[in-house]
Motif scaffolding. Structure first.
Motif, PDB file in Angstrom:
ATOM      1  N   LEU A 296       0.725  -1.169  -0.074  1.00 31.67           N
ATOM      2  CA  LEU A 296       0.160  -0.134   0.004  1.00 31.67           C
ATOM      3  C   LEU A 296       0.963   1.269   0.041  1.00 31.67           C
ATOM      4  O   LEU A 296       0.611   2.171  -0.853  1.00 31.67           O
ATOM      5  N   ALA A 297       1.918   1.333   0.836  1.00 30.36           N
ATOM      6  CA  ALA A 297       2.805   2.361   0.775  1.00 30.36           C
ATOM      7  C   ALA A 297       3.469   2.584  -0.407  1.00 30.36           C
ATOM      8  O   ALA A 297       3.547   3.720  -1.236  1.00 30.36           O
TER       9      ALA A 297
ATOM     10  N   ALA B 190       2.306   1.876  -3.526  1.00 23.62           N
ATOM     11  CA  ALA B 190       1.180   2.478  -4.426  1.00 23.62           C
ATOM     12  C   ALA B 190       1.029   3.805  -4.085  1.00 23.62           C
ATOM     13  O   ALA B 190       0.941   4.584  -5.110  1.00 23.62           O
ATOM     14  N   VAL B 191       1.044   4.391  -2.929  1.00 29.78           N
ATOM     15  CA  VAL B 191       0.743   5.563  -2.605  1.00 29.78           C
ATOM     16  C   VAL B 191       1.706   6.360  -2.891  1.00 29.78           C
ATOM     17  O   VAL B 191       1.760   7.547  -3.478  1.00 29.78           O
ATOM     18  N   MET B 192       2.983   6.028  -2.827  1.00 27.42           N
ATOM     19  CA  MET B 192       4.322   6.662  -3.112  1.00 27.42           C
ATOM     20  C   MET B 192       4.246   7.025  -4.603  1.00 27.42           C
ATOM     21  O   MET B 192       4.696   8.065  -4.997  1.00 27.42           O
ATOM     22  N   GLY B 193       4.014   5.790  -5.410  1.00 23.22           N
ATOM     23  CA  GLY B 193       3.954   5.957  -6.863  1.00 23.22           C
ATOM     24  C   GLY B 193       2.812   7.112  -7.358  1.00 23.22           C
ATOM     25  O   GLY B 193       3.056   7.761  -8.339  1.00 23.22           O
ATOM     26  N   ALA B 194       1.633   6.870  -6.625  1.00 22.62           N
ATOM     27  CA  ALA B 194       0.767   8.035  -7.134  1.00 22.62           C
ATOM     28  C   ALA B 194       1.109   9.454  -6.635  1.00 22.62           C
ATOM     29  O   ALA B 194       0.766  10.195  -7.564  1.00 22.62           O
ATOM     30  N   TYR B 195       1.764   9.393  -5.441  1.00 23.16           N
ATOM     31  CA  TYR B 195       2.296  10.648  -5.199  1.00 23.16           C
ATOM     32  C   TYR B 195       3.094  11.273  -6.076  1.00 23.16           C
ATOM     33  O   TYR B 195       3.273  12.451  -6.687  1.00 23.16           O
ATOM     34  N   PHE B 196       4.058  10.384  -6.639  1.00 19.64           N
ATOM     35  CA  PHE B 196       5.340  10.699  -7.450  1.00 19.64           C
ATOM     36  C   PHE B 196       4.776  11.180  -8.817  1.00 19.64           C
ATOM     37  O   PHE B 196       5.118  12.214  -9.544  1.00 19.64           O
TER      38      PHE B 196
END
Length: 105
Positions: A20-21, A23-29
């Protein structure tokens, strides 16, 4: 070492949290763009590498501190008669049926 049900649950929860972390980091980037992502990755990369090295060291220390399981208990049984049976076992040595010692037999 056998994995307990609690350990298995912690591993699954940790893996799910890590996924999950990521995926969230990828979306933020994707949201902040390539230039800003590159800057953030350059700053956080060395710290995450040090954390990984630390976790590896802890894992190695735990692996070395585990105890060796006790060896199998020694067994001995004997019966007498015309066809005597003598069986003894200790770790890697098994002495079995109808043993002859010297010139007997």
């Amino acid at each position: 070492m056998a994995m307990t049900q609690t350990t298995r649950r912690w591993l699954w929860a940790g893996g799910a949290a890590l996924g999950l972390a990521m995926a969230v980091m990828g979306a933020y980037f994707l949201y902040v763009g390539l230039d800003r992502s590159n800057q953030l990755a350059g700053i956080s990369g060395p710290f995450l590498s040090l954390i990984g090295i630390g976790l590896s060291g802890v894992s190695i220390a735990q692996a070395r501190s585990t105890t060796v399981p006790p060896s199998a208990p020694q067994r001995q049984s004997q019966s007498s008669g015309n066809n005597s049976v003598n069986f003894q076992s200790a770790q890697d040595i098994n002495i079995g049926n109808n043993n002859k010692i010297g010139d007997q037999g």
